[in-house]
Design a protein around this motif. Sequence first.
Motif, short mmCIF file in Angstrom:
data_model
loop_
_atom_site.label_atom_id
_atom_site.label_comp_id
_atom_site.label_asym_id
_atom_site.label_seq_id
_atom_site.Cartn_x
_atom_site.Cartn_y
_atom_site.Cartn_z
N LEU A 34 -18.33 -4.05 -3.69
CA LEU A 34 -19.18 -3.00 -4.24
C LEU A 34 -18.81 -1.62 -3.72
O LEU A 34 -18.73 -0.66 -4.50
CB LEU A 34 -20.66 -3.31 -3.95
CG LEU A 34 -21.69 -2.44 -4.62
CD1 LEU A 34 -21.49 -2.37 -6.13
CD2 LEU A 34 -23.09 -2.94 -4.28
N GLY A 35 -18.55 -1.48 -2.45
CA GLY A 35 -18.14 -0.18 -1.90
C GLY A 35 -16.86 0.32 -2.55
O GLY A 35 -16.76 1.48 -2.96
N GLU A 36 -15.89 -0.57 -2.68
CA GLU A 36 -14.63 -0.23 -3.34
C GLU A 36 -14.87 0.17 -4.80
O GLU A 36 -14.35 1.18 -5.28
CB GLU A 36 -13.67 -1.41 -3.28
CG GLU A 36 -12.38 -1.18 -4.04
CD GLU A 36 -11.45 -2.39 -4.02
OE1 GLU A 36 -10.56 -2.43 -4.90
OE2 GLU A 36 -11.61 -3.28 -3.16
N ASN A 37 -15.66 -0.63 -5.51
CA ASN A 37 -15.91 -0.35 -6.92
C ASN A 37 -16.64 0.98 -7.13
O ASN A 37 -16.33 1.72 -8.06
CB ASN A 37 -16.70 -1.49 -7.55
CG ASN A 37 -15.90 -2.76 -7.64
OD1 ASN A 37 -14.69 -2.77 -7.50
ND2 ASN A 37 -16.58 -3.86 -7.88
N LEU A 38 -17.61 1.28 -6.27
CA LEU A 38 -18.35 2.55 -6.40
C LEU A 38 -17.45 3.74 -6.12
O LEU A 38 -17.52 4.76 -6.82
CB LEU A 38 -19.56 2.55 -5.47
CG LEU A 38 -20.69 1.62 -5.88
CD1 LEU A 38 -21.69 1.46 -4.74
CD2 LEU A 38 -21.37 2.11 -7.15
N LEU A 39 -16.60 3.63 -5.11
CA LEU A 39 -15.69 4.73 -4.82
C LEU A 39 -14.68 4.91 -5.94
O LEU A 39 -14.43 6.03 -6.39
CB LEU A 39 -14.97 4.49 -3.49
CG LEU A 39 -14.04 5.60 -3.04
CD1 LEU A 39 -14.77 6.94 -2.96
CD2 LEU A 39 -13.40 5.25 -1.71
N ARG A 40 -14.13 3.82 -6.43
CA ARG A 40 -13.18 3.90 -7.53
C ARG A 40 -13.86 4.49 -8.77
O ARG A 40 -13.26 5.28 -9.50
CB ARG A 40 -12.58 2.53 -7.82
CG ARG A 40 -11.28 2.60 -8.58
CD ARG A 40 -10.60 1.24 -8.64
NE ARG A 40 -10.09 0.75 -7.39
CZ ARG A 40 -8.95 1.14 -6.83
NH1 ARG A 40 -8.21 2.06 -7.41
NH2 ARG A 40 -8.53 0.60 -5.70
#
Length: 139
Positions: A34-40
Motif C-alpha cells: 500500500l505504501g508503494e502503491n500510494l507513492l507511485r
Amino acid sequence: MSEAAQAGSAAPGNLAARANALFEEAVSGPRAQLGENLLRMSLTAWENPELRPRLLERVRAATSSAEGAEYLREHFSALLVTRLGEVVDVPRLRLNALVVQVVGLIMLRYVMKMEPIASASVDELVETFAPTLQGYLSE
C-alpha cells in the motif's frame, strides 16, 4: 492500460476525478504494498507533463493564499486521511505523517527541484520512500 495509468497519462481534466481513479487502484492492491502503491500513485500524476502545471498551480496557490491552502488541505485530508483511514485501521496522526512524506517529496522534487531527488527515477524514489510510508500504515 489500467484506469490509473490512463488517469496519469491522459490530458488534464478534473483533477479530483483523476486522483480518485489513481487512489482506487492504489488501495485495491495487496496491503503489504500500500505504501508503494500510494507513492507511485502520487508520482504518476506529477510525472504527467500535461497535469504537472495544474498541480504546480495548486501548490503555489496553497503557499500564497488561505483559499489555496484550504483547497489542498481538504484534498489531502479527504484522500490520504479520511478515505485511507477507511482502508487501514491506524491512528489519524500516522496518516497525517504519510501526507507529510508525500507532500515533502513533491515539494523537493517538483517545486524546489532539489538534487538528487529531482533527477532520481520514480522507481528509485519509491524504493527509498515507500518503506517509510508502509510503516505508517502498519496496523
